[in-house]
Design an enzyme around this catalytic site. Structure first.
Site, PDB file in Angstrom:
ATOM      1  N   LYS A   1       0.806  -1.221   0.000  1.00 31.36           N
ATOM      2  CA  LYS A   1       0.000   0.000   0.000  1.00 31.36           C
ATOM      3  C   LYS A   1       0.840   1.273   0.000  1.00 31.36           C
ATOM      4  O   LYS A   1       0.467   2.263  -0.641  1.00 31.36           O
ATOM      5  CB  LYS A   1      -0.955   0.008   1.197  1.00 31.36           C
ATOM      6  CG  LYS A   1      -2.069  -1.020   1.114  1.00 31.36           C
ATOM      7  CD  LYS A   1      -2.991  -0.911   2.319  1.00 31.36           C
ATOM      8  CE  LYS A   1      -4.088  -1.947   2.273  1.00 31.36           C
ATOM      9  NZ  LYS A   1      -5.016  -1.821   3.428  1.00 31.36           N
TER      10      LYS A   1
ATOM     11  N   ASN B   1      -5.045   1.849  -1.459  1.00 27.35           N
ATOM     12  CA  ASN B   1      -5.487   0.473  -1.676  1.00 27.35           C
ATOM     13  C   ASN B   1      -6.244   0.328  -2.990  1.00 27.35           C
ATOM     14  O   ASN B   1      -6.742  -0.741  -3.311  1.00 27.35           O
ATOM     15  CB  ASN B   1      -6.354  -0.022  -0.509  1.00 27.35           C
ATOM     16  CG  ASN B   1      -7.734   0.604  -0.505  1.00 27.35           C
ATOM     17  OD1 ASN B   1      -7.925   1.732  -0.978  1.00 27.35           O
ATOM     18  ND2 ASN B   1      -8.706  -0.110   0.034  1.00 27.35           N
TER      19      ASN B   1
ATOM     20  N   GLY C   1      -3.310   0.152  18.140  1.00 26.95           N
ATOM     21  CA  GLY C   1      -2.713  -0.147  16.845  1.00 26.95           C
ATOM     22  C   GLY C   1      -2.446   1.099  16.035  1.00 26.95           C
ATOM     23  O   GLY C   1      -3.337   1.925  15.825  1.00 26.95           O
TER      24      GLY C   1
ATOM     25  N   GLY D   1      -0.432   0.829  12.977  1.00 33.06           N
ATOM     26  CA  GLY D   1       0.098   0.409  11.682  1.00 33.06           C
ATOM     27  C   GLY D   1      -0.691   1.040  10.545  1.00 33.06           C
ATOM     28  O   GLY D   1      -1.411   2.029  10.723  1.00 33.06           O
TER      29      GLY D   1
ATOM     30  N   GLY E   1     -15.635  -6.445  12.312  1.00 36.82           N
ATOM     31  CA  GLY E   1     -14.814  -5.978  11.199  1.00 36.82           C
ATOM     32  C   GLY E   1     -15.393  -6.202   9.817  1.00 36.82           C
ATOM     33  O   GLY E   1     -14.812  -5.757   8.829  1.00 36.82           O
TER      34      GLY E   1
END
Length: 299
Positions: free
Chosen positions: A90, A111, A150, A152, A265
């Site tokens: 990405k 993406n 998180g 990332g 999710g």
């Protein structure tokens, strides 16, 4: 390179008209279980398209991120409408496009690549997918103070989404404090009304939080378990998960058991595909139909 196999065009026998042909693909590593191709092709069929979606798995082909420029070049030469890009490509893909959408500029990660004439346009639909899922699944949830686990690539996208939705403050926790600081430094300039900070005391942060966003791999099949101490969850919190393999992670199970409002999710996975489909085709897909198809694929 000849990395893409040819496929014969098909005729729509019901209308005796050759449908509009559309060819796209997904480049990434270990993507064999991705449900994105099936969602795109089924929705394409509903929209009267002859829609081909190829998986271009770096692991299966013995390739690496260094092969990404050649893969993108070949897709463009073969008349692809565009490409989806996933881990670990990405960030590298940003250098391969001519133009970035405003959100992609902020995120420094794409993406989706759309081929428009001789130009390549880079988009990030991950953040929009999370935001749209949140709006539908946690409507009215307070965003006064959000804790996020998180920092990332996925963490940057969802933190951007939460800020775009009107959060007052987002406290970022990561096993690597330097990565959390990098997220804060990257997003703060783009969100003047939202205060980003690096978290140091998770228990204290959870005491004053309205909700929790989970953006680490914990809970995936290869990374089972909980991302935080179970005692930190109470029924006054909402919990938003981004992992969808499995759809009911340990965090989702615990949050439901504690009486929290919970977002799994799956919505992010579907709505990032909804937006990418729109970018590739120029057609507004039926999101509910894509969600139903996604749910059927998981069962």
């Amino acid at each position: 390179m000849a990395l893409f196999a040819a496929r014969e065009e098909t005729l729509n026998t019901q209308t005796a008209i050759v449908p509009r042909q559309l060819h796209v693909g997904l480049i990434g590593a270990g993507i064999g279980r991705s449900l994105t191709p099936a969602m795109h092709m089924r929705e394409g069929e509903h929209c009267g398209l002859s829609y081909r979606y190829d998986l271009i798995d770096l692991d299966l082909r013995g390739l690496s991120v260094s092969d990404l420029p050649a893969l993108v070049n070949e897709a463009e030469a073969q008349g692809f409408a565009g490409l989806n890009i996933t881990h670990p490509c990405k960030q590298a893909a940003v250098a391969l496009v001519d133009e970035l959408s405003p959100d992609a500029q902020t995120l420094r990660s794409i993406n989706t690549i759309v081929f428009q004439g001789r130009r390549r346009i880079g988009h990030n639909t991950d953040w929009w997918g999370f935001a749209e899922s949140f709006r539908r699944g946690l409507s009215g949830a307070s965003l006064r103070h959000v804790v996020q686990l998180g920092a990332g690539g996925a963490g940057v996208a969802v933190a951007h989404a939460v800020a775009q939705m009107g959060a007052n403050s987002i406290e970022i926790f990561d096993l690597d404090p330097a990565r959390a600081k990098a997220l804060v430094d990257q997003l703060q300039p783009a969100h003047g009304t939202c205060y980003f900070s690096v978290g140091h005391d998770l228990a204290a942060a959870m005491d004053v939080a309205d909700g929790l966003v989970h953006a680490t791999p914990t809970g995936m099949v290869a990374h089972p378990g909980l991302p935080l101490d179970a005692e930190l969850l109470s029924d006054r919190l909402w919990v938003a998960e981004i992992v969808y393999f499995p759809i009911e992670t340990e965090l989702v199970k615990l949050a439901n058991a504690r009486g929290c409002r919970v977002l799994d999710g799956g919505g992010m996975a579907v709505f990032q595909a909804v937006k990418a489909f729109e970018l590739f085709t120029g057609i507004h897909p039926t999101a509910e139909r894509m969600m139903q198809h996604f749910n059927s694929l998981r069962s």
